[in-house]
Design a protein around this motif. Structure first.
Motif, PDB file in Angstrom:
ATOM      1  N   PRO A  89       4.966  14.402   5.608  1.00 27.32           N
ATOM      2  CA  PRO A  89       4.964  12.941   5.780  1.00 27.32           C
ATOM      3  C   PRO A  89       4.820  12.547   7.250  1.00 27.32           C
ATOM      4  O   PRO A  89       4.136  11.575   7.563  1.00 27.32           O
ATOM      5  CB  PRO A  89       6.318  12.511   5.209  1.00 27.32           C
ATOM      6  CG  PRO A  89       6.658  13.564   4.213  1.00 27.32           C
ATOM      7  CD  PRO A  89       6.118  14.841   4.810  1.00 27.32           C
ATOM      8  N   ILE A  93       1.243  12.550   8.246  1.00 27.76           N
ATOM      9  CA  ILE A  93       0.555  11.398   7.641  1.00 27.76           C
ATOM     10  C   ILE A  93       0.887  10.133   8.417  1.00 27.76           C
ATOM     11  O   ILE A  93      -0.003   9.345   8.757  1.00 27.76           O
ATOM     12  CB  ILE A  93       0.934  11.241   6.154  1.00 27.76           C
ATOM     13  CG1 ILE A  93       0.348  12.400   5.348  1.00 27.76           C
ATOM     14  CG2 ILE A  93       0.462   9.896   5.602  1.00 27.76           C
ATOM     15  CD1 ILE A  93       0.845  12.481   3.922  1.00 27.76           C
ATOM     16  N   LEU A 109      -0.362   2.928   4.113  1.00 30.13           N
ATOM     17  CA  LEU A 109      -0.119   4.370   4.032  1.00 30.13           C
ATOM     18  C   LEU A 109       1.061   4.767   4.913  1.00 30.13           C
ATOM     19  O   LEU A 109       1.925   5.536   4.497  1.00 30.13           O
ATOM     20  CB  LEU A 109      -1.374   5.148   4.437  1.00 30.13           C
ATOM     21  CG  LEU A 109      -1.228   6.668   4.460  1.00 30.13           C
ATOM     22  CD1 LEU A 109      -0.850   7.210   3.086  1.00 30.13           C
ATOM     23  CD2 LEU A 109      -2.522   7.310   4.953  1.00 30.13           C
ATOM     24  N   GLU A 110       1.093   4.227   6.104  1.00 35.92           N
ATOM     25  CA  GLU A 110       2.189   4.537   7.029  1.00 35.92           C
ATOM     26  C   GLU A 110       3.527   4.134   6.400  1.00 35.92           C
ATOM     27  O   GLU A 110       4.490   4.915   6.411  1.00 35.92           O
ATOM     28  CB  GLU A 110       1.954   3.786   8.340  1.00 35.92           C
ATOM     29  CG  GLU A 110       2.941   4.102   9.419  1.00 35.92           C
ATOM     30  CD  GLU A 110       2.679   3.345  10.705  1.00 35.92           C
ATOM     31  OE1 GLU A 110       3.315   3.718  11.707  1.00 35.92           O
ATOM     32  OE2 GLU A 110       1.879   2.379  10.725  1.00 35.92           O
ATOM     33  N   GLN A 159       4.166   3.626   3.165  1.00 34.55           N
ATOM     34  CA  GLN A 159       4.421   4.411   1.954  1.00 34.55           C
ATOM     35  C   GLN A 159       4.952   5.794   2.305  1.00 34.55           C
ATOM     36  O   GLN A 159       5.878   6.288   1.670  1.00 34.55           O
ATOM     37  CB  GLN A 159       3.154   4.524   1.111  1.00 34.55           C
ATOM     38  CG  GLN A 159       3.386   5.210  -0.229  1.00 34.55           C
ATOM     39  CD  GLN A 159       2.155   5.203  -1.113  1.00 34.55           C
ATOM     40  OE1 GLN A 159       1.254   4.378  -0.958  1.00 34.55           O
ATOM     41  NE2 GLN A 159       2.104   6.123  -2.050  1.00 34.55           N
ATOM     42  N   ALA A 160       4.389   6.408   3.326  1.00 32.32           N
ATOM     43  CA  ALA A 160       4.836   7.750   3.718  1.00 32.32           C
ATOM     44  C   ALA A 160       6.253   7.715   4.311  1.00 32.32           C
ATOM     45  O   ALA A 160       7.007   8.677   4.170  1.00 32.32           O
ATOM     46  CB  ALA A 160       3.857   8.365   4.707  1.00 32.32           C
ATOM     47  N   ASP A 165       3.049  10.258  -3.969  1.00 35.98           N
ATOM     48  CA  ASP A 165       1.655  10.695  -3.930  1.00 35.98           C
ATOM     49  C   ASP A 165       0.835   9.699  -3.123  1.00 35.98           C
ATOM     50  O   ASP A 165       0.582   8.583  -3.580  1.00 35.98           O
ATOM     51  CB  ASP A 165       1.102  10.827  -5.355  1.00 35.98           C
ATOM     52  CG  ASP A 165      -0.323  11.347  -5.364  1.00 35.98           C
ATOM     53  OD1 ASP A 165      -0.787  11.841  -4.314  1.00 35.98           O
ATOM     54  OD2 ASP A 165      -0.977  11.245  -6.408  1.00 35.98           O
ATOM     55  N   VAL A 166       0.442  10.092  -1.929  1.00 33.88           N
ATOM     56  CA  VAL A 166      -0.317   9.221  -1.045  1.00 33.88           C
ATOM     57  C   VAL A 166      -1.822   9.464  -1.147  1.00 33.88           C
ATOM     58  O   VAL A 166      -2.605   8.761  -0.511  1.00 33.88           O
ATOM     59  CB  VAL A 166       0.142   9.368   0.428  1.00 33.88           C
ATOM     60  CG1 VAL A 166       1.578   8.897   0.595  1.00 33.88           C
ATOM     61  CG2 VAL A 166      -0.027  10.800   0.914  1.00 33.88           C
ATOM     62  N   GLN A 167      -2.215  10.445  -1.943  1.00 35.98           N
ATOM     63  CA  GLN A 167      -3.643  10.785  -2.024  1.00 35.98           C
ATOM     64  C   GLN A 167      -4.522   9.604  -2.450  1.00 35.98           C
ATOM     65  O   GLN A 167      -5.609   9.429  -1.883  1.00 35.98           O
ATOM     66  CB  GLN A 167      -3.860  12.001  -2.928  1.00 35.98           C
ATOM     67  CG  GLN A 167      -3.299  13.296  -2.357  1.00 35.98           C
ATOM     68  CD  GLN A 167      -3.728  13.557  -0.924  1.00 35.98           C
ATOM     69  OE1 GLN A 167      -4.909  13.455  -0.591  1.00 35.98           O
ATOM     70  NE2 GLN A 167      -2.781  13.884  -0.064  1.00 35.98           N
ATOM     71  N   LEU A 214      -4.160   6.479  -1.809  1.00 32.62           N
ATOM     72  CA  LEU A 214      -4.300   5.593  -0.652  1.00 32.62           C
ATOM     73  C   LEU A 214      -5.181   6.223   0.423  1.00 32.62           C
ATOM     74  O   LEU A 214      -5.992   5.535   1.054  1.00 32.62           O
ATOM     75  CB  LEU A 214      -2.912   5.251  -0.104  1.00 32.62           C
ATOM     76  CG  LEU A 214      -2.776   4.025   0.782  1.00 32.62           C
ATOM     77  CD1 LEU A 214      -3.542   2.820   0.261  1.00 32.62           C
ATOM     78  CD2 LEU A 214      -1.310   3.679   0.961  1.00 32.62           C
TER      79      LEU A 214
END
Length: 116
Positions: A46, A49, A75-76, A78-79, A86-88, A90
């Motif tokens: 994370p 990311i 994304l920032e 969410q991580a 699962d950030v894939q 995004l």
């Protein structure tokens, strides 16, 4: 359509400030963006990311790629908020948005070179 992806006002201001270096700035942004995308795809934690998304968000915002900056911000967050999530999807959205803005920046670069 392009206004959703790029801020013409930001690009005009940058061109005015950068003058002859404007096309080099666009080239640097495109190369840096490719690198940031690779970092996002290859991130193993994370923290990696978050770091790549934060950097990509800043450069995108500075160069007027508003939707790209918004996605990187999401994304920032969410991580940070859900490191195991699962950030894939995004990251795929970010890659898709970059695929849309890249030719817009390339056209902008060509236009600026032609005007000089």
């Amino acid at each position: 359509m392009a206004e959703i992806h790029l801020s013409r006002d930001v690009l005009s201001a940058l061109q005015e400030v950068m003058e002859g270096e404007y096309s080099a700035l666009l080239d640097t942004f495109l190369a840096d963006s490719e690198s940031r995308l690779q970092q996002l795809h290859n991130a193993q934690s994370p923290a990696q990311i978050i770091e790549a998304a934060h950097s990509f968000k800043g450069s995108s915002s500075n160069l007027g790629a508003l939707r790209l900056a918004e996605l990187c911000c999401l994304l920032e967050r969410q991580a940070k908020d859900n490191p195991l999530g699962d950030v894939q999807p995004l990251i795929a959205d970010i890659a898709g948005e970059f695929a849309l803005v890249r030719p817009l920046y390339e056209a902008e670069r060509q236009r600026s070179v032609t005007e000089s």
